[in-house]
Each structure stands twice: as structure tokens, then as C-alpha cells.
Design a protein around this motif. Sequence first.
Motif, PDB file in Angstrom:
ATOM      1  N   MET A  96       0.840  -1.203   0.000  1.00 26.17           N
ATOM      2  CA  MET A  96       0.000   0.000   0.000  1.00 26.17           C
ATOM      3  C   MET A  96       0.866   1.241   0.000  1.00 26.17           C
ATOM      4  N   GLU A  97       1.984   1.171   0.747  1.00 23.87           N
ATOM      5  CA  GLU A  97       2.863   2.338   0.792  1.00 23.87           C
ATOM      6  C   GLU A  97       3.465   2.615  -0.567  1.00 23.87           C
ATOM      7  N   ARG A  98       3.855   1.540  -1.268  1.00 21.95           N
ATOM      8  CA  ARG A  98       4.420   1.741  -2.613  1.00 21.95           C
ATOM      9  C   ARG A  98       3.386   2.382  -3.516  1.00 21.95           C
ATOM     10  N   MET A  99       2.139   1.935  -3.364  1.00 26.60           N
ATOM     11  CA  MET A  99       1.062   2.501  -4.179  1.00 26.60           C
ATOM     12  C   MET A  99       0.905   3.985  -3.885  1.00 26.60           C
ATOM     13  N   VAL A 100       0.912   4.331  -2.596  1.00 28.80           N
ATOM     14  CA  VAL A 100       0.755   5.738  -2.210  1.00 28.80           C
ATOM     15  C   VAL A 100       1.915   6.554  -2.755  1.00 28.80           C
ATOM     16  N   MET A 101       3.128   6.014  -2.673  1.00 26.78           N
ATOM     17  CA  MET A 101       4.288   6.753  -3.171  1.00 26.78           C
ATOM     18  C   MET A 101       4.203   6.969  -4.671  1.00 26.78           C
ATOM     19  N   SER A 102       3.715   5.971  -5.404  1.00 25.55           N
ATOM     20  CA  SER A 102       3.626   6.183  -6.854  1.00 25.55           C
ATOM     21  C   SER A 102       2.533   7.179  -7.196  1.00 25.55           C
ATOM     22  N   MET A 103       1.578   7.374  -6.265  1.00 26.83           N
ATOM     23  CA  MET A 103       0.580   8.425  -6.496  1.00 26.83           C
ATOM     24  C   MET A 103       1.182   9.807  -6.335  1.00 26.83           C
ATOM     25  N   GLN A 104       2.357   9.900  -5.682  1.00 31.23           N
ATOM     26  CA  GLN A 104       2.927  11.211  -5.408  1.00 31.23           C
ATOM     27  C   GLN A 104       3.711  11.751  -6.580  1.00 31.23           C
ATOM     28  N   ASP A 105       3.906  10.949  -7.594  1.00 31.46           N
ATOM     29  CA  ASP A 105       4.722  11.385  -8.723  1.00 31.46           C
ATOM     30  C   ASP A 105       4.148  12.670  -9.310  1.00 31.46           C
ATOM     31  N   PRO A 106       4.950  13.705  -9.482  1.00 33.54           N
ATOM     32  CA  PRO A 106       4.394  14.977  -9.955  1.00 33.54           C
ATOM     33  C   PRO A 106       3.816  14.893 -11.370  1.00 33.54           C
ATOM     34  N   ASP A 107       4.382  13.991 -12.212  1.00 31.41           N
ATOM     35  CA  ASP A 107       3.849  13.908 -13.579  1.00 31.41           C
ATOM     36  C   ASP A 107       2.764  12.849 -13.690  1.00 31.41           C
ATOM     37  N   GLN A 108       3.023  11.669 -13.109  1.00 27.98           N
ATOM     38  CA  GLN A 108       2.106  10.554 -13.338  1.00 27.98           C
ATOM     39  C   GLN A 108       1.264  10.221 -12.118  1.00 27.98           C
ATOM     40  N   GLY A 109       1.341  11.069 -11.106  1.00 28.39           N
ATOM     41  CA  GLY A 109       0.566  10.757  -9.913  1.00 28.39           C
ATOM     42  C   GLY A 109      -0.857  11.263 -10.027  1.00 28.39           C
ATOM     43  N   ALA A 131      -9.516  14.481  -5.072  1.00 27.81           N
ATOM     44  CA  ALA A 131     -10.921  14.090  -5.094  1.00 27.81           C
ATOM     45  C   ALA A 131     -11.002  12.581  -5.208  1.00 27.81           C
ATOM     46  N   GLY A 132     -12.054  12.013  -4.630  1.00 30.95           N
ATOM     47  CA  GLY A 132     -12.210  10.565  -4.626  1.00 30.95           C
ATOM     48  C   GLY A 132     -12.204   9.990  -6.028  1.00 30.95           C
ATOM     49  N   LYS A 133     -12.888  10.679  -6.932  1.00 28.15           N
ATOM     50  CA  LYS A 133     -12.983  10.110  -8.279  1.00 28.15           C
ATOM     51  C   LYS A 133     -11.644  10.150  -9.003  1.00 28.15           C
ATOM     52  N   ASP A 134     -10.789  11.134  -8.667  1.00 26.05           N
ATOM     53  CA  ASP A 134      -9.452  11.162  -9.283  1.00 26.05           C
ATOM     54  C   ASP A 134      -8.628   9.958  -8.842  1.00 26.05           C
ATOM     55  N   VAL A 135      -8.769   9.613  -7.572  1.00 24.51           N
ATOM     56  CA  VAL A 135      -8.030   8.452  -7.058  1.00 24.51           C
ATOM     57  C   VAL A 135      -8.481   7.184  -7.775  1.00 24.51           C
ATOM     58  N   VAL A 136      -9.809   7.042  -7.904  1.00 26.66           N
ATOM     59  CA  VAL A 136     -10.346   5.837  -8.561  1.00 26.66           C
ATOM     60  C   VAL A 136      -9.852   5.767 -10.007  1.00 26.66           C
ATOM     61  N   GLU A 137      -9.892   6.941 -10.672  1.00 29.40           N
ATOM     62  CA  GLU A 137      -9.454   6.983 -12.081  1.00 29.40           C
ATOM     63  C   GLU A 137      -7.990   6.593 -12.200  1.00 29.40           C
ATOM     64  N   TRP A 138      -7.169   7.114 -11.304  1.00 31.50           N
ATOM     65  CA  TRP A 138      -5.740   6.820 -11.348  1.00 31.50           C
ATOM     66  C   TRP A 138      -5.489   5.330 -11.145  1.00 31.50           C
ATOM     67  N   LEU A 139      -6.212   4.735 -10.179  1.00 33.93           N
ATOM     68  CA  LEU A 139      -6.033   3.307  -9.901  1.00 33.93           C
ATOM     69  C   LEU A 139      -6.440   2.470 -11.110  1.00 33.93           C
ATOM     70  N   VAL A 140      -7.568   2.864 -11.724  1.00 39.84           N
ATOM     71  CA  VAL A 140      -8.049   2.103 -12.890  1.00 39.84           C
ATOM     72  C   VAL A 140      -7.016   2.150 -14.002  1.00 39.84           C
ATOM     73  N   GLN A 141      -6.430   3.358 -14.197  1.00 37.98           N
ATOM     74  CA  GLN A 141      -5.449   3.498 -15.290  1.00 37.98           C
ATOM     75  C   GLN A 141      -4.161   2.773 -14.985  1.00 37.98           C
ATOM     76  N   LYS A 142      -3.679   2.912 -13.758  1.00 35.97           N
ATOM     77  CA  LYS A 142      -2.358   2.385 -13.422  1.00 35.97           C
ATOM     78  C   LYS A 142      -2.342   0.861 -13.425  1.00 35.97           C
ATOM     79  N   PHE A 143      -3.381   0.241 -12.837  1.00 38.19           N
ATOM     80  CA  PHE A 143      -3.354  -1.205 -12.667  1.00 38.19           C
ATOM     81  C   PHE A 143      -4.267  -1.943 -13.633  1.00 38.19           C
ATOM     82  N   CYS A 144      -4.919  -1.206 -14.537  1.00 37.77           N
ATOM     83  CA  CYS A 144      -5.832  -1.796 -15.522  1.00 37.77           C
ATOM     84  C   CYS A 144      -6.849  -2.705 -14.847  1.00 37.77           C
ATOM     85  N   ILE A 145      -7.563  -2.145 -13.894  1.00 39.35           N
ATOM     86  CA  ILE A 145      -8.578  -2.930 -13.188  1.00 39.35           C
ATOM     87  C   ILE A 145      -9.944  -2.265 -13.367  1.00 39.35           C
ATOM     88  N   SER A 146     -10.948  -2.950 -12.912  1.00 35.28           N
ATOM     89  CA  SER A 146     -12.301  -2.393 -13.055  1.00 35.28           C
ATOM     90  C   SER A 146     -12.530  -1.318 -11.999  1.00 35.28           C
TER      91      SER A 146
END
Lengths: 237, 436
Positions: free
Chosen positions: B24-37, B55-70
Motif C-alpha cells: 500500500m505504501e508503494r502505491m501511495v508513493m507512486s501516487m505522489q509522482d508529480p507527472d504521473q501521480g 478528489a475521490g474520483k481522481d483516485v479511482v481513475e488513477w487506480l483504474v489506469q495504473k493497474f488496468c482494473i475495473s
Amino acid sequence: MAREECKALLDALNKTTACYHHLVLTVGGSADTQDLREELQKTRQKARELAVATGARLTVALRDRGLASEERAEFERLWVAFSGCLDLLEADMRRSLALGAAFPLHAPRRPLVRTGVAGGSSAVAARALSARSLRHEAEGDFDVADLPELEREVLQVGEMIDDMEMKVNVPRWTVQARQAAGAELLSAASAGASSAGGVSVEERAGPCDPSKALAATVFGAVLLMAVILALCVANLS
Amino acid sequence: MATAAGCTPHGGCSRTQWSHLSKMERMVMSMQDPDQGVKMRSQRLLITVIPHAVAGKDVVEWLVQKFCISEEEALHLGTLLAQYGYIYPLRESRDLTLRPDETPYRFQTPYFWTSTLWPASELDYAIYLAKKNIQKQGVLVDYEKEHYAQLHKKINHAWDLVVMQAREQLRAAKQRRKGDRLVISCQEQTYWLVNKPPIQCFRKALGRNRVKSSVCLEAYLKFSSQHGPHDPIMSGCLPSNPWITDDVTYWTMNAPMVTAPTKLRVERWSFSFRELLDDPMGRGHFMDFLQKEFSAENLSFWEACEELRFGGQAQVPALVDAVYQQFLAPGAARWINIDSRTMECTLEGLRQPHRYVLDAAQLHIYMLMKKDSYPRFLKSDIYKGLLEEAVTPLETKRRSVGCQLHAVVLTVVLPDPVGQVFGKEQSPCPGCPLCC
């Protein structure tokens, strides 16, 4: 007198530990800079000096066999508070070591967590060091050079704690704290009331000061108008 | 109020189980990336502006894109992040779930990550509650009031330090800007929401029945004196100790199923019901006795429950069904007699069968047999007959290899085992390598 001296030293150590805790909170976050690391180093050095001084005084006092029982009880209370404070300091130092190593500042291969804390912490450090302001002299890679030093100091504090436990034997369960439950509320006037308004982020959008200020201004304006009208009426009649 | 699952039991989570936290920490850290976070916004309060809100929906969108999940999976992942305290909501601070809309969240500072601040110390919690007490002028939430009172009792000796530190930490916080102060207090509040130390555990431990040591020592002495003659080391084993004489008669005579049980074994059945049931021969004889009394279904039911508890997981539904048909259904062939409340609970539980669903009924039947059938068994003719028929093997008188006479000295029942060692001088076997 020895007791007052010990109490003063303990208060100073307590203040420095609290400030150190506050500074360590922001390591790894968006406010983490070389300046912060330098502040941490200065604060912990001060804390260690105070700890050594307090420990020495308390050890001397408690090893004195000719102490009256009331005095001894007082010193034991101070001792328990002191060792608790030292434990807190050691724990915070360990955490700052772990976090400092995990979030290096010199080569940003790992971006810092954007926590929303943006301001400087020099005021906190100045409070810890009882100085008016702080001068920052940190070079570019201060945090790297500081880590081994920090590790040594953590071990030193640990040794100090063990050493003191060996020298003085104070059973914790016999010590009765002077403060009752809720004691912090009694003299909360200086510490709490002013910060009470500023720290709620729930349904209210912000602190109530602006709305209070607005209400005060409106009331003042109405009062002023009433006074003017009364004067006009008095002048006319 | 959502709390984190799994990891929070005080001291129950060892460091090796933290792989989920580091993921989870690695996931949070990759969200901090200034370009791709994740896209950052600012939170606007009346005067202050605090950056780094998501915003909650930005987090969901980022997760969907990064890990290709539903989206559903991304929502679940996001909720996990919130429940373990890596992100926290800014408006309803007690609702630790991720909402896929404009609800603002913020990232937790690494100091307050579960892995850094493990375990949650009681002193820290007490200091936090004292600070909150000061800030809220004594108005705490119910469970916090309870914890405060419990902590005051538990770490009373450190209470001076608690008050001192609380005051000083608040004073130190005042040195910061208003925005920073708000953020830091939110962070701390979230941490303690996620990592409440489970003080309730102690209440359960304190409520457990405590037995006086005089009582339990008496029970211990009784056990020792009762089992003393049966212990092969303390009292020797007849006919001979196989380890010394290489004669395995002892083992063959005490095999689980023999035609002629030894007297010691039959005597042991009278010690407790558990001893009787653990011995397969004893259980068999008990079953015969129960058949004479027409209550054999109790023991059969008990055995079926044991099979359910210790059997394979795949057989559980079928076995539960079979047990129900045979023992519990109204008008069943071997209907067991349990009280109505237990029957109701069991039938209720049978809707979702698992291996412990029949525990209550099994315990009831066990106690019934123990209190009722077992004493009668001990007084019955079957048991008395078994006692009379039971054999006591004779000690073998050895003449062959090894120091058997020495072995005989050892197998005689002696209250003083130390004497045996020094009894070497009295051994009548000259020139024996073991004695001299």
C-alpha cells in the motif's frame, strides 16, 4: 533547592521533547527540507544535553539515603516523568531515523508525500532551543551526513536509559501522579482556549473568528448610528 | 465508524505480516509522482488555502489506469487505503471509505503510517486524548471518554507526564501557521481513528474466572496421585520396559484394540469421562452399555460431531446434512434429546453449515452422558466384569542379555526415584557394565 532545579530542567526537557515530536511529524511529507533536518539535529542535541543534566541531578538526589520520605516521593514522581519523557524522545528519534533513511532529500528518487503541510517549522525549533530565531546553515546533503550521527545518538540515549534504570530503582506502581483525570482542563486558559477555535475542520468551513469579527463590526456600526441619531435629535430639539 | 481490520490487534501483527502495508505504501508513493501521480487540488477554507487535496474520483481513475482494473476493484482498493489510514477524508473524518465523487481526501504523513508507529503506545494515546480534552473543553466522544478513564487507571503513574506533554505539544503546534496546524491535527485524529488500541481486550481478560491457587494446586495433586501408578517412568511398566529389555510385550498388550485390556487401563477409565472416550476400547464398551440402556444414539451423535469437526472441509455440507437427517430432524430414526433452546440455535445455524455448527448440541450431549450415563456405566455389571477379567502382566524374570536384574530393580514401584540411582550398590549382578 534541588527539587526546583530538577523540576525546571524536567520542564525544559519536556518542552524540547514536545517540539521534537512536532518536528518529526513532518519528515517525509511536503514540508521536509534540509532546514527541517538541521532543526531536528539541533533540537535533539539540546534534548540530550538536558536529559543528561536532569538524569545526573535526579540520580544524585535519589541515591541520597538520608532523604525524607516526602521528598523521596516527590523525586520519584519527577523520576517517573523523566524516564517517560526519555522513552518518548528515544521513540521519536528512532522514527526520525527510519523516516529520514526512507525519504532521502539529496537525490529525489523517491518523491515526498504531498501531505498539505507547506509552512516552515523554524518557529517550533526556536521554541525548543529557547532562542528568538534560528539561523540555518545546512548544506545540500546535510541529511545524509546526519543519519549515522543520529543512529549513534539513538544508541546513546538507549544506553542512558538502561544505565539510569540500573542505578536507581523506582517501582512505577508505587508512584501516585499528582494530576487527576481532567487536570489539563483546569489551567487550559492559556494553552487551550485560543487554539480550540482553530482546530475543527468538520461541517464548519473554517474558524469562527471572521464571523465573530463581522458581527462585532455590524453591532458597532449600529451603535454608532444610534449615537449619531440621538445627538442629531438632541441638537434639533 | 470504519476501523482497520486485521493489523490493528495490539501486538498481534508481527513484522513479517506487513507485506500488505508495504504494498500500500508503494502505491501511495507512486501516487505522489508529480507527472504521473494523482491530480492535486487545493482545499479552500474561509481564509486559508491548503494544497494537496485529491478528489475521490481522481483516485479511482488513477487506480483504474495504473493497474488496468475495473472501477469496482479500484473503489475497493481505495477503501482499503482509507481504512488503513493512508488517505483520509476532509469532510466527514470518521467515514473511512473512498467515494468516487468530489469528496476531498488528503494523504497521511509517513510518521502516522501504521508501519512506522507500530505498536500504538498507550502513553501516546493518553497524550492525544488529553490534548483533545483541552481543545474541546472536555467534550469527548463516548468511546474516547471510556478510554480516557481506563488509561487514567492503567498508567496512572505517568499521568503527570501526560498532562505536561499534552500542554507543551499544543503550545508547540501554535508556532505553526493555521493551515499547517489544521492539517497536522487531522492527521493525528485519523491515525487514532484507525489504530484505536483495543483496551476492551483487557476487560475480557479481567472478567475471566480466576481460580484460587489452593484449589488448583489441590486438583493438581489429586491428578498426580491418581495417575502416578499409571506412569511408566514413575512406576515402571509391566511386563518390562521395551526400551531396556527389547521386549515389546508392553506395547502389544496396550495396543488400541486388544481382546484383553490390562487392569491399569480399565482402572483409568474410571478417572474421568474424557479418559473413557479417548480410549477406543473404552468407547466401544461404553457403546455396548448404552445400547443396553437404549441411549446409544447420544454417543453416535457425539462421534458424528467429532468427525465433522476434524474431518475434511469438502465433506462438511454432506456430513451436516446426514447428521441432521439421522439425529436432529423431527421424527428422525435416532432422534437425540436436547433442550429446545439448543435445538433452535442449532437449526438456525444449519442454514449456513460449517464445521463448528453442531458444537452447542455436542456439548449438551457430552454433559448429558457425563452426568448421567457415565456414573451408571461405572457401577454397571459390564464394567465390573471388565475389571475382573483384566489382566495384570507379570514381570518377566530375565536371564539373558543386558542387565535385566538391574532392569527389575528399576521396575519395582518405588516412591523415591533417586534411591534407584543410588541403589546400584545393592545390585546383585557382579561384573555388570551397567552397575559398575
